[in-house]
Design an enzyme around this catalytic site. Structure first.
Site, PDB file in Angstrom:
ATOM      1  N   ASP A 284       0.870  -1.193   0.000  1.00 16.75           N
ATOM      2  CA  ASP A 284       0.000   0.000   0.000  1.00 16.75           C
ATOM      3  C   ASP A 284       0.904   1.239   0.000  1.00 16.75           C
ATOM      4  OD1 ASP A 284      -2.424   1.565   0.237  1.00 16.75           O
ATOM      5  OD2 ASP A 284      -2.035   1.785   2.375  1.00 16.75           O
ATOM      6  N   SER A 285       0.296   2.402  -0.150  1.00 15.55           N
ATOM      7  CA  SER A 285       1.080   3.643  -0.066  1.00 15.55           C
ATOM      8  C   SER A 285       1.426   3.979   1.384  1.00 15.55           C
ATOM      9  CB  SER A 285       0.257   4.792  -0.665  1.00 15.55           C
ATOM     10  OG  SER A 285      -1.013   4.841  -0.032  1.00 15.55           O
TER      11      SER A 285
ATOM     12  N   GLY B 282      -3.666   9.160  -3.942  1.00 15.87           N
ATOM     13  CA  GLY B 282      -4.976   9.666  -4.380  1.00 15.87           C
ATOM     14  C   GLY B 282      -4.954  10.997  -5.083  1.00 15.87           C
TER      15      GLY B 282
ATOM     16  N   CYS C 157      -4.531  -1.648  -1.877  1.00 16.94           N
ATOM     17  CA  CYS C 157      -4.771  -0.222  -2.122  1.00 16.94           C
ATOM     18  C   CYS C 157      -5.714  -0.115  -3.313  1.00 16.94           C
ATOM     19  CB  CYS C 157      -3.437   0.455  -2.446  1.00 16.94           C
ATOM     20  SG  CYS C 157      -3.589   2.157  -3.008  1.00 16.94           S
TER      21      CYS C 157
ATOM     22  N   THR D 100      -6.593   2.608  -4.962  1.00 13.94           N
ATOM     23  CA  THR D 100      -6.108   3.533  -5.987  1.00 13.94           C
ATOM     24  C   THR D 100      -5.136   2.802  -6.912  1.00 13.94           C
ATOM     25  OG1 THR D 100      -6.237   5.257  -4.299  1.00 13.94           O
ATOM     26  CG2 THR D 100      -5.130   5.829  -6.344  1.00 13.94           C
TER      27      THR D 100
ATOM     28  N   CYS E 251     -11.245   2.801  -0.069  1.00 15.74           N
ATOM     29  CA  CYS E 251      -9.832   3.120   0.135  1.00 15.74           C
ATOM     30  C   CYS E 251      -9.463   2.334   1.377  1.00 15.74           C
ATOM     31  CB  CYS E 251      -9.657   4.620   0.371  1.00 15.74           C
ATOM     32  SG  CYS E 251      -7.983   5.041   0.959  1.00 15.74           S
ATOM     33  N   THR E 252      -8.377   1.593   1.320  1.00 12.96           N
ATOM     34  CA  THR E 252      -8.058   0.704   2.444  1.00 12.96           C
ATOM     35  C   THR E 252      -7.728   1.481   3.723  1.00 12.96           C
ATOM     36  OG1 THR E 252      -5.801   0.534   1.558  1.00 12.96           O
ATOM     37  CG2 THR E 252      -7.339  -1.275   1.075  1.00 12.96           C
ATOM     38  N   HIS E 253      -7.413   2.768   3.595  1.00 10.48           N
ATOM     39  CA  HIS E 253      -7.189   3.585   4.802  1.00 10.48           C
ATOM     40  C   HIS E 253      -8.486   3.815   5.593  1.00 10.48           C
ATOM     41  CE1 HIS E 253      -3.239   4.659   3.151  1.00 10.48           C
ATOM     42  NE2 HIS E 253      -2.977   5.300   4.265  1.00 10.48           N
TER      43      HIS E 253
HETATM   44  N1  DGL Z   1      -4.887   3.215   0.634  1.00 10.85           N
HETATM   45  C1  DGL Z   1      -5.047   3.754  -0.659  1.00 10.85           C
HETATM   46  C2  DGL Z   1      -6.339   3.257  -1.307  1.00 10.85           C
HETATM   47  O1  DGL Z   1      -6.844   2.220  -0.945  1.00 10.85           O
HETATM   48  C3  DGL Z   1      -4.905   5.220  -0.940  1.00 10.85           C
HETATM   49  C4  DGL Z   1      -4.190   6.146  -0.052  1.00 10.85           C
HETATM   50  C5  DGL Z   1      -3.431   7.218  -0.824  1.00 10.85           C
HETATM   51  O2  DGL Z   1      -4.026   8.204  -1.291  1.00 10.85           O
HETATM   52  O3  DGL Z   1      -2.234   6.990  -0.974  1.00 10.85           O
HETATM   53  O4  DGL Z   1      -6.838   3.874  -2.212  1.00 10.85           O
END
Ligand code: DGL
Length: 264
Positions: free
Chosen positions: A11-12, A44, A75, A77, A189-191
């Site tokens: 992930d990021s 993102g 992730c 994105t 978004c996984t966050h």
């Molecule tokens: N965790 C990422 C997702 O699922 C995005 C977070 C980011 O913007 O880097 O989209």
């Protein structure tokens, strides 16, 4: 198959931990490398070309160095932009993370449901295709909530997150026409599931949240069925960014059985 060969979660930032939490439940003995492209965070706000180049380049190098049995792009994105491209260039099996539009469309009673993700995810053709396939006759409202990503990152570093800040980043979803009819929201978004409690307070009762982490973990378990697993040494997390910043996440990683933090 080498029993110590890891599953690599990418992930990021910390978003992939929502997938790791579910993965631990179904495959507790699987060795894991958690890879965070913190030098590229956030994805993102980036262009498709930038995200695709970073993800393909990094995963190629990581696959070579760590020889994972499977890679999960944890992730939305990165997956909605680059999943096809990465699958074309790597031999390692790749599991992606795509918005849980299908289960949410089945859940909504009002027929109006929401999609919260990064701005980059919201504009992907991949999302249009899911909407056309699974949301026929329903109304799907989208909102790019880039502001939730740093809030989730801060929370896992032990900082206090204000409900007002969460609400400010997410409320654009409800402010659209028909927004007040939304009864189900896809956290694409996984966050975002890391802020589920805060989002519940921000949106109030009467809204269900849906995300894909459980389904992704089940998919990984299915693809690795019958393989031997041995977690002989502690698991490791790697970052493309500065180690000092990453080390603030040590308690969050330790809670999830990851004790070694390294720079990639
Ligand atoms: N965790 C990422 C997702 O699922 C995005 C977070 C980011 O913007 O880097 O989209």
């Amino acid at each position: 198959m080498d029993a110590t060969s890891p599953i690599l979660l990418f992930d990021s930032g910390v978003g992939g931990l929502t997938v790791l939490d579910e993965l631990r439940k179904v495959l507790p003995d699987a060795p894991v490398i958690y890879a965070a492209d913190v030098a590229g965070l956030p994805y993102g706000t980036k262009s498709e070309a930038e995200v695709a180049a970073r993800v393909a380049g990094l995963l190629g190098r990581m696959a070579e160095r760590y020889q994972p049995r499977l890679i999960c792009i944890a992730c939305n994105t990165a997956s909605t932009i680059a999943l096809g491209m990465v699958r074309d260039v790597l031999e390692t099996p790749i599991v992606g993370t795509v918005p849980a539009i299908k289960p949410a469309a089945a859940l909504t009673k009002t027929g109006v449901f929401g999609l919260l993700g990064t701005e980059a995810t919201m504009r992907q053709r991949y999302v249009d295709d899911l909407e056309h396939a699974f949301a026929v006759g329903k109304r799907l409202l989208r909102h790019g909530a880039n502001g939730l990503v740093p809030l989730a990152e801060a929370k896992l570093r032990g900082e206090r997150v204000r409900i007002d800040d969460v609400a400010d980043s997410a409320k654009g979803l409800m402010l659209q026409a028909h927004g007040s009819d939304i009864d189900t929201i896809v956290l694409a978004c996984t966050h975002f599931p890391l802020l589920e409690q805060e989002l519940r307070e921000a949106f109030g009762q009467g809204v269900e949240f849906v995300h894909g982490a459980q389904g992704i973990a089940r998919r990984i378990a299915h693809l690795t069925e019958g393989q031997p697993f041995a977690r002989s040494t502690g698991d490791c997390a790697i970052t493309t960014g500065a180690l000092a910043n990453f080390e603030r996440l040590a308690p969050a990683f330790a809670e999830r059985g990851i004790d070694r933090l390294e720079r990639f």
